[in-house]
Design a protein around this motif. Structure first.
Motif, PDB file in Angstrom:
ATOM      1  N   VAL A  22       0.850  -1.245  -0.028  1.00 56.06           N
ATOM      2  CA  VAL A  22       0.033  -0.063  -0.089  1.00 56.06           C
ATOM      3  C   VAL A  22       0.741   1.172  -0.075  1.00 56.06           C
ATOM      4  N   THR A  23       0.622   2.096  -0.671  1.00 57.42           N
ATOM      5  CA  THR A  23       1.433   3.612  -1.009  1.00 57.42           C
ATOM      6  C   THR A  23       0.432   4.837  -0.963  1.00 57.42           C
ATOM      7  N   GLY A  24       0.697   5.728  -0.859  1.00 56.73           N
ATOM      8  CA  GLY A  24      -0.014   7.118  -0.790  1.00 56.73           C
ATOM      9  C   GLY A  24      -0.570   7.489   0.659  1.00 56.73           C
ATOM     10  N   PRO A  25      -1.537   8.139   0.754  1.00 61.96           N
ATOM     11  CA  PRO A  25      -2.094   8.843   2.007  1.00 61.96           C
ATOM     12  C   PRO A  25      -2.955   7.838   2.643  1.00 61.96           C
ATOM     13  N   LEU A  26      -2.775   7.397   3.695  1.00 68.50           N
ATOM     14  CA  LEU A  26      -3.724   6.576   4.557  1.00 68.50           C
ATOM     15  C   LEU A  26      -4.933   7.200   5.347  1.00 68.50           C
ATOM     16  N   GLU A  27      -6.004   7.013   4.822  1.00 67.99           N
ATOM     17  CA  GLU A  27      -7.184   7.853   5.384  1.00 67.99           C
ATOM     18  C   GLU A  27      -7.782   6.996   6.240  1.00 67.99           C
ATOM     19  N   ASP A  28      -7.837   5.697   6.144  1.00 66.05           N
ATOM     20  CA  ASP A  28      -8.409   4.644   7.114  1.00 66.05           C
ATOM     21  C   ASP A  28      -7.349   4.329   8.159  1.00 66.05           C
ATOM     22  N   PRO A  29      -7.850   4.629   9.691  1.00 65.99           N
ATOM     23  CA  PRO A  29      -6.963   4.660  10.738  1.00 65.99           C
ATOM     24  C   PRO A  29      -6.807   2.915  10.777  1.00 65.99           C
ATOM     25  N   ALA A  30      -7.665   1.993  10.603  1.00 65.40           N
ATOM     26  CA  ALA A  30      -7.250   0.535  10.761  1.00 65.40           C
ATOM     27  C   ALA A  30      -6.083   0.204   9.832  1.00 65.40           C
ATOM     28  N   VAL A  31      -5.980   0.841   8.538  1.00 67.96           N
ATOM     29  CA  VAL A  31      -4.953   0.557   7.757  1.00 67.96           C
ATOM     30  C   VAL A  31      -3.903   1.102   8.144  1.00 67.96           C
ATOM     31  N   LEU A  32      -3.736   2.436   8.630  1.00 69.12           N
ATOM     32  CA  LEU A  32      -2.635   2.963   9.168  1.00 69.12           C
ATOM     33  C   LEU A  32      -1.916   2.367  10.399  1.00 69.12           C
ATOM     34  N   ALA A  33      -2.870   1.568  11.284  1.00 65.72           N
ATOM     35  CA  ALA A  33      -2.266   0.857  12.505  1.00 65.72           C
ATOM     36  C   ALA A  33      -1.683  -0.343  11.800  1.00 65.72           C
ATOM     37  N   ALA A  34      -2.308  -0.987  10.766  1.00 64.67           N
ATOM     38  CA  ALA A  34      -1.521  -2.275  10.190  1.00 64.67           C
ATOM     39  C   ALA A  34      -0.227  -1.843   9.600  1.00 64.67           C
ATOM     40  N   VAL A  35      -0.203  -0.713   8.805  1.00 65.60           N
ATOM     41  CA  VAL A  35       1.053  -0.218   8.195  1.00 65.60           C
ATOM     42  C   VAL A  35       2.244  -0.321   9.172  1.00 65.60           C
ATOM     43  N   VAL A  36       1.994   0.411  10.316  1.00 66.44           N
ATOM     44  CA  VAL A  36       2.729   0.736  11.437  1.00 66.44           C
ATOM     45  C   VAL A  36       3.174  -0.770  12.023  1.00 66.44           C
ATOM     46  N   GLY A  37       2.124  -1.510  12.642  1.00 63.54           N
ATOM     47  CA  GLY A  37       2.200  -2.902  13.113  1.00 63.54           C
ATOM     48  C   GLY A  37       3.185  -3.760  12.293  1.00 63.54           C
ATOM     49  N   ILE A  38       2.953  -3.835  10.848  1.00 62.25           N
ATOM     50  CA  ILE A  38       3.593  -4.722  10.118  1.00 62.25           C
ATOM     51  C   ILE A  38       5.198  -4.172  10.075  1.00 62.25           C
ATOM     52  N   GLU A  39       5.393  -2.848   9.864  1.00 63.97           N
ATOM     53  CA  GLU A  39       6.900  -2.138   9.801  1.00 63.97           C
ATOM     54  C   GLU A  39       7.576  -2.674  11.274  1.00 63.97           C
ATOM     55  N   THR A 109       2.473  11.868  10.003  1.00 65.67           N
ATOM     56  CA  THR A 109       2.396  11.809   8.472  1.00 65.67           C
ATOM     57  C   THR A 109       1.486  10.608   8.047  1.00 65.67           C
ATOM     58  N   THR A 110       0.733  10.571   7.049  1.00 65.37           N
ATOM     59  CA  THR A 110      -0.252   9.429   6.681  1.00 65.37           C
ATOM     60  C   THR A 110       0.285   8.990   5.394  1.00 65.37           C
ATOM     61  N   ASP A 111       1.468   9.332   4.814  1.00 63.87           N
ATOM     62  CA  ASP A 111       1.915   8.855   3.585  1.00 63.87           C
ATOM     63  C   ASP A 111       2.456   7.378   4.063  1.00 63.87           C
ATOM     64  N   ALA A 112       2.089   6.429   3.368  1.00 63.48           N
ATOM     65  CA  ALA A 112       2.613   4.893   3.891  1.00 63.48           C
ATOM     66  C   ALA A 112       3.998   4.717   3.719  1.00 63.48           C
ATOM     67  N   THR A 113       4.491   5.106   2.550  1.00 60.49           N
ATOM     68  CA  THR A 113       6.005   4.810   2.585  1.00 60.49           C
ATOM     69  C   THR A 113       6.834   5.686   3.600  1.00 60.49           C
ATOM     70  N   LEU A 114       6.371   7.198   3.913  1.00 57.52           N
ATOM     71  CA  LEU A 114       6.981   7.796   4.562  1.00 57.52           C
ATOM     72  C   LEU A 114       6.870   7.179   6.159  1.00 57.52           C
ATOM     73  N   LEU A 115       5.701   6.659   6.515  1.00 55.37           N
ATOM     74  CA  LEU A 115       5.231   6.337   7.733  1.00 55.37           C
ATOM     75  C   LEU A 115       6.192   5.024   7.929  1.00 55.37           C
ATOM     76  N   ARG A 116       6.569   4.135   6.919  1.00 57.94           N
ATOM     77  CA  ARG A 116       7.285   3.039   7.221  1.00 57.94           C
ATOM     78  C   ARG A 116       8.759   3.399   7.418  1.00 57.94           C
ATOM     79  N   ALA A 117       8.982   4.494   6.924  1.00 58.02           N
ATOM     80  CA  ALA A 117      10.474   5.131   7.236  1.00 58.02           C
ATOM     81  C   ALA A 117      10.707   5.560   8.550  1.00 58.02           C
ATOM     82  N   ALA A 118       9.379   6.166   8.861  1.00 61.36           N
ATOM     83  CA  ALA A 118       9.409   6.753  10.383  1.00 61.36           C
ATOM     84  C   ALA A 118       9.680   5.603  11.531  1.00 61.36           C
TER      85      ALA A 118
END
Length: 298
Positions: A22-39, A109-118
């Motif tokens: 997933v890339t781009g802005p994450l507007e769904d809080p559940a998906v944002l949490a998943a991106v952080v959790g996976i990273e 940030t809600t950008d998926a790629t930058l959030l993973r970098a964070a």
């Protein structure tokens, strides 16, 4: 919907995002949490392979990874995605509170790629400095992640505004025992991670903010004194060091006091010399190193 069903749903969302596509802005809080959790699992397992991440999510052993650590991260990720699902159902905005309920809900940030970098920069900083985990534990890890994601959101600001915001954060953290030198290191790691996944411009004003912190510190404690501080502490205490790099941490805390970031270095020194944690002789030797640093700093 029951908590059990929510947990299953959350676990499924984590599995769906283990491919990290997933890339781009994450507007769904559940998906944002998943991106952080996976990273965070990526860092803990040392792998971006989807099958390895699926194994971690399923509770199967991952070679080279701490099973207790991985299990704790999975449980936390599921909990955060559940919270994200609740936010989704009530239309709440995406903010730091999704993955750090104690944060108060500041912008990240809600950008998926930058959030993973964070996430990678935050965990890399923690792994490089055991002091974080020993003193602040999992709460510190969560704040490191969301602070990192907030810092990325400053990249687009003019340099003067970004520097002011970073200096504000440095005062907040230093008062809690985290010398500004640690934030300086974190910013350098963050810039490196961002540049590894995006063009140099994506780091925006962050390099200037890191430089501003370094310049302010070096007026009082230069890089050579930071290295000397570690050597002096190692020589004086050896295996009795309260935490690795105690000398550098004390030097950095003195730099903050001299620069007016803090009133004194007690938020750090009091923890290092706490009689409930270290023997009196160890504290005495550590304070001797501190006195040497006080006379060497400008």
């Amino acid at each position: 919907m029951t908590q059990h069903v929510d947990g299953d749903h959350a676990h499924g969302i984590l599995l769906d995002h283990a491919d990290r596509k997933v890339t781009g802005p994450l507007e769904d809080p559940a998906v944002l949490a998943a991106v952080v959790g996976i990273e965070r699992l990526v860092v803990a397992t040392g792998s971006t392979d989807m099958q390895v991440l699926h194994a971690a999510l399923a509770g199967r052993p991952v070679p080279g990874a701490d099973p207790e650590r991985v299990a704790a991260l999975v449980a936390e990720a599921v909990s955060h995605v559940v919270s994200g699902l609740i936010r989704r159902s009530t239309g709440q905005a995406v903010d730091a509170g999704v993955v750090n309920p104690a944060s108060g809900g500041y912008e990240i940030t809600t950008d998926a790629t930058l959030l993973r970098a964070a996430v990678r920069a935050a965990q890399g900083s923690i792994d490089a400095m055991p002091y974080y985990s020993l003193r602040y534990g999992e709460r510190g890890s969560r704040f490191a992640t969301t602070d990192s994601a907030w810092l990325i959101s400053l990249a687009a600001l003019p340099e003067s505004r970004a520097v002011n915001q970073v200096q504000w954060l440095s005062r907040v953290l230093a008062a809690r025992g985290m010398p500004t030198w640690l934030l300086e290191i974190h910013l350098d790691a963050l810039v490196s991670e961002v540049r590894s996944v995006a063009d140099a411009a994506a780091a925006g004003s962050l390099p200037a903010a890191a430089d501003a912190l370094a310049v302010a510190r070096r007026r009082h404690v230069d890089d050579e004194l930071v290295r000397s501080a570690d050597a002096w502490a190692d020589e004086a205490l050896g295996r009795d060091l309260p935490v690795p790099r105690s000398g550098a941490l004390m030097a950095a805390a003195i730099a903050d006091e001299r620069a007016g970031v803090t009133r004194d270095d007690r938020p750090l020194v009091d923890w290092l010399t706490d009689p409930e944690r270290v023997e009196t002789e160890v504290a005495t030797r550590l304070l001797d190193v501190r006195r040497r640093l006080l006379t060497s700093a400008r």
